[in-house]
Scaffold this motif. Structure first.
Motif, PDB file in Angstrom:
ATOM      1  N   ASP A  75       9.777  -0.577   3.330  1.00  0.00           N
ATOM      2  CA  ASP A  75       9.141   0.679   2.771  1.00  0.00           C
ATOM      3  C   ASP A  75       9.068   0.437   1.304  1.00  0.00           C
ATOM      4  O   ASP A  75       9.644  -0.692   0.988  1.00  0.00           O
ATOM      5  N   LEU A  76       8.346   1.173   0.611  1.00  0.00           N
ATOM      6  CA  LEU A  76       8.025   0.736  -0.753  1.00  0.00           C
ATOM      7  C   LEU A  76       9.029   1.634  -1.667  1.00  0.00           C
ATOM      8  O   LEU A  76       9.085   1.411  -2.863  1.00  0.00           O
ATOM      9  N   PHE A  77       9.732   2.935  -0.957  1.00  0.00           N
ATOM     10  CA  PHE A  77      10.398   3.749  -1.767  1.00  0.00           C
ATOM     11  C   PHE A  77      11.621   2.916  -2.472  1.00  0.00           C
ATOM     12  O   PHE A  77      11.858   3.666  -3.488  1.00  0.00           O
ATOM     13  N   ALA A  78      12.290   2.042  -1.828  1.00  0.00           N
ATOM     14  CA  ALA A  78      13.574   1.574  -2.514  1.00  0.00           C
ATOM     15  C   ALA A  78      13.332   0.951  -3.828  1.00  0.00           C
ATOM     16  O   ALA A  78      14.068   0.983  -4.526  1.00  0.00           O
ATOM     17  N   PHE A  79      12.065   0.508  -3.793  1.00  0.00           N
ATOM     18  CA  PHE A  79      11.535  -0.264  -5.062  1.00  0.00           C
ATOM     19  C   PHE A  79      10.859   0.924  -5.998  1.00  0.00           C
ATOM     20  O   PHE A  79      11.189   0.721  -7.342  1.00  0.00           O
ATOM     21  N   THR A  80      10.144   1.616  -5.610  1.00  0.00           N
ATOM     22  CA  THR A  80       9.335   2.806  -6.521  1.00  0.00           C
ATOM     23  C   THR A  80      10.484   3.774  -7.119  1.00  0.00           C
ATOM     24  O   THR A  80      10.275   4.149  -8.133  1.00  0.00           O
ATOM     25  N   SER A  81      11.610   4.013  -6.350  1.00  0.00           N
ATOM     26  CA  SER A  81      12.472   4.845  -7.024  1.00  0.00           C
ATOM     27  C   SER A  81      13.273   4.189  -8.068  1.00  0.00           C
ATOM     28  O   SER A  81      13.618   4.779  -8.969  1.00  0.00           O
ATOM     29  N   ARG A  82      13.495   2.987  -8.034  1.00  0.00           N
ATOM     30  CA  ARG A  82      13.968   2.115  -9.029  1.00  0.00           C
ATOM     31  C   ARG A  82      13.170   2.178 -10.453  1.00  0.00           C
ATOM     32  O   ARG A  82      13.706   2.418 -11.732  1.00  0.00           O
ATOM     33  N   ILE A  83      12.054   2.263 -10.097  1.00  0.00           N
ATOM     34  CA  ILE A  83      10.837   2.196 -11.021  1.00  0.00           C
ATOM     35  C   ILE A  83      10.986   3.642 -11.806  1.00  0.00           C
ATOM     36  O   ILE A  83      11.133   3.613 -12.949  1.00  0.00           O
ATOM     37  N   ASN A  84      10.849   4.558 -11.110  1.00  0.00           N
ATOM     38  CA  ASN A  84      10.765   5.941 -11.523  1.00  0.00           C
ATOM     39  C   ASN A  84      12.160   6.222 -12.223  1.00  0.00           C
ATOM     40  O   ASN A  84      12.061   6.829 -13.443  1.00  0.00           O
ATOM     41  N   GLU A  85      13.247   5.621 -11.847  1.00  0.00           N
ATOM     42  CA  GLU A  85      14.695   5.781 -12.764  1.00  0.00           C
ATOM     43  C   GLU A  85      14.564   5.439 -14.131  1.00  0.00           C
ATOM     44  O   GLU A  85      15.242   5.885 -15.210  1.00  0.00           O
ATOM     45  N   ARG A  86      13.815   4.217 -14.285  1.00  0.00           N
ATOM     46  CA  ARG A  86      13.769   3.662 -15.525  1.00  0.00           C
ATOM     47  C   ARG A  86      12.491   3.466 -16.482  1.00  0.00           C
ATOM     48  O   ARG A  86      12.660   3.347 -17.572  1.00  0.00           O
ATOM     49  N   HIS A 129      -7.407  -2.538   1.833  1.00  0.00           N
ATOM     50  CA  HIS A 129      -6.064  -2.605   1.937  1.00  0.00           C
ATOM     51  C   HIS A 129      -5.329  -2.609   0.613  1.00  0.00           C
ATOM     52  O   HIS A 129      -4.606  -2.126   0.385  1.00  0.00           O
ATOM     53  N   GLU A 130      -5.846  -3.657  -0.178  1.00  0.00           N
ATOM     54  CA  GLU A 130      -5.367  -3.646  -1.675  1.00  0.00           C
ATOM     55  C   GLU A 130      -5.535  -2.157  -2.236  1.00  0.00           C
ATOM     56  O   GLU A 130      -4.570  -1.612  -2.908  1.00  0.00           O
ATOM     57  N   ARG A 131      -6.683  -1.705  -1.986  1.00  0.00           N
ATOM     58  CA  ARG A 131      -6.922  -0.198  -2.713  1.00  0.00           C
ATOM     59  C   ARG A 131      -6.040   0.573  -2.069  1.00  0.00           C
ATOM     60  O   ARG A 131      -5.415   1.685  -3.089  1.00  0.00           O
ATOM     61  N   HIS A 132      -5.654   0.708  -0.909  1.00  0.00           N
ATOM     62  CA  HIS A 132      -4.572   1.806  -0.382  1.00  0.00           C
ATOM     63  C   HIS A 132      -3.091   1.243  -0.778  1.00  0.00           C
ATOM     64  O   HIS A 132      -2.616   2.322  -1.095  1.00  0.00           O
ATOM     65  N   VAL A 133      -2.920   0.340  -0.847  1.00  0.00           N
ATOM     66  CA  VAL A 133      -1.506  -0.274  -1.460  1.00  0.00           C
ATOM     67  C   VAL A 133      -1.255   0.222  -2.912  1.00  0.00           C
ATOM     68  O   VAL A 133      -0.297   1.054  -3.148  1.00  0.00           O
ATOM     69  N   LEU A 134      -2.176   0.077  -3.535  1.00  0.00           N
ATOM     70  CA  LEU A 134      -2.346   0.419  -5.046  1.00  0.00           C
ATOM     71  C   LEU A 134      -2.414   2.211  -5.087  1.00  0.00           C
ATOM     72  O   LEU A 134      -1.492   2.910  -5.789  1.00  0.00           O
ATOM     73  N   TRP A 135      -2.969   2.960  -4.215  1.00  0.00           N
ATOM     74  CA  TRP A 135      -2.893   4.128  -4.199  1.00  0.00           C
ATOM     75  C   TRP A 135      -1.652   4.656  -3.910  1.00  0.00           C
ATOM     76  O   TRP A 135      -0.968   5.404  -4.351  1.00  0.00           O
ATOM     77  N   ARG A 136      -1.085   4.140  -2.897  1.00  0.00           N
ATOM     78  CA  ARG A 136       0.301   4.382  -2.238  1.00  0.00           C
ATOM     79  C   ARG A 136       1.359   4.182  -3.114  1.00  0.00           C
ATOM     80  O   ARG A 136       2.108   5.065  -3.573  1.00  0.00           O
ATOM     81  N   VAL A 137       1.300   3.191  -4.151  1.00  0.00           N
ATOM     82  CA  VAL A 137       2.339   2.799  -4.971  1.00  0.00           C
ATOM     83  C   VAL A 137       2.050   3.851  -6.333  1.00  0.00           C
ATOM     84  O   VAL A 137       3.082   4.348  -6.747  1.00  0.00           O
ATOM     85  N   ALA A 138       0.996   4.096  -6.624  1.00  0.00           N
ATOM     86  CA  ALA A 138       0.736   4.936  -7.845  1.00  0.00           C
ATOM     87  C   ALA A 138       1.309   6.369  -7.466  1.00  0.00           C
ATOM     88  O   ALA A 138       1.848   7.092  -8.447  1.00  0.00           O
ATOM     89  N   ASP A 139       1.005   6.570  -6.300  1.00  0.00           N
ATOM     90  CA  ASP A 139       1.495   8.007  -5.923  1.00  0.00           C
ATOM     91  C   ASP A 139       2.789   8.177  -5.793  1.00  0.00           C
ATOM     92  O   ASP A 139       3.651   9.163  -6.301  1.00  0.00           O
TER      93      ASP A 139
END
Length: 155
Positions: A85-96, A122-132
């Motif tokens: 999943d992406l959450f493990a990574f995005t949560s780190r980014i959100n913290e810092r 698919h690139e557009r979707h990944v970007l939207w998901r990460v930004a969200d």
């Protein structure tokens, strides 16, 4: 190899109180690099321009040497392949990261997407998901895309 994998797994755990600040910085760098690589992996094939865009983003974002950016990108590719999943990574980014840093990162992600001259759904979707997951407002997300699009010469 085994030590590298152990270091990778250790880097994904929350930092212990009083932990080495360099370790937290390396974890943040890896999390950011994985998000950039996820955009690159969204295509059916890797393009040399996308790889270079990832490395350029890492050099810009973290003031890394070319060799350090190459090494981080390679580690991020291996990490992304095993990620569930992406959450493990995005949560780190959100913290810092504060919002301006997140926006800069999203703009770099768009640059990776445009680096091969083709933007896939698919690139557009990944970007939207990460930004969200990074809680980036829609308007700021669109502006980051437009800046990257303009730089890439896309219309």
């Amino acid at each position: 190899m085994l030590k590298t994998l152990k270091d990778l797994f250790d880097s994904l755990l929350p930092p212990a109180p009083g932990a080495d600040p360099r370790s937290a910085e390396h974890t943040l760098q890896l999390a950011t690099a994985v998000m950039l690589v996820e955009v690159m992996r969204a295509d059916a094939s890797f393009h040399a321009g996308e790889r270079e865009a990832v490395r350029a983003a890492l050099r810009d974002k973290f003031t890394l040497s070319a060799e350090e950016a190459d090494r981080l990108a390679e580690l991020a590719e291996a990490t992304a392949q095993g990620a569930t999943d992406l959450f493990a990574f995005t949560s780190r980014i959100n913290e810092r990261f504060e919002m301006p840093q997140k926006l800069r990162m999203v703009e770099h992600m768009w640059r990776v997407a445009y680096a091969d001259g083709h933007l896939s759904d698919h690139e557009r979707h990944v970007l939207w998901r990460v930004a969200d997951l990074l809680h980036v407002p829609q308007g700021a997300y669109v502006h980051a895309r437009l800046r990257a699009q303009q730089q890439a010469g896309e219309t």
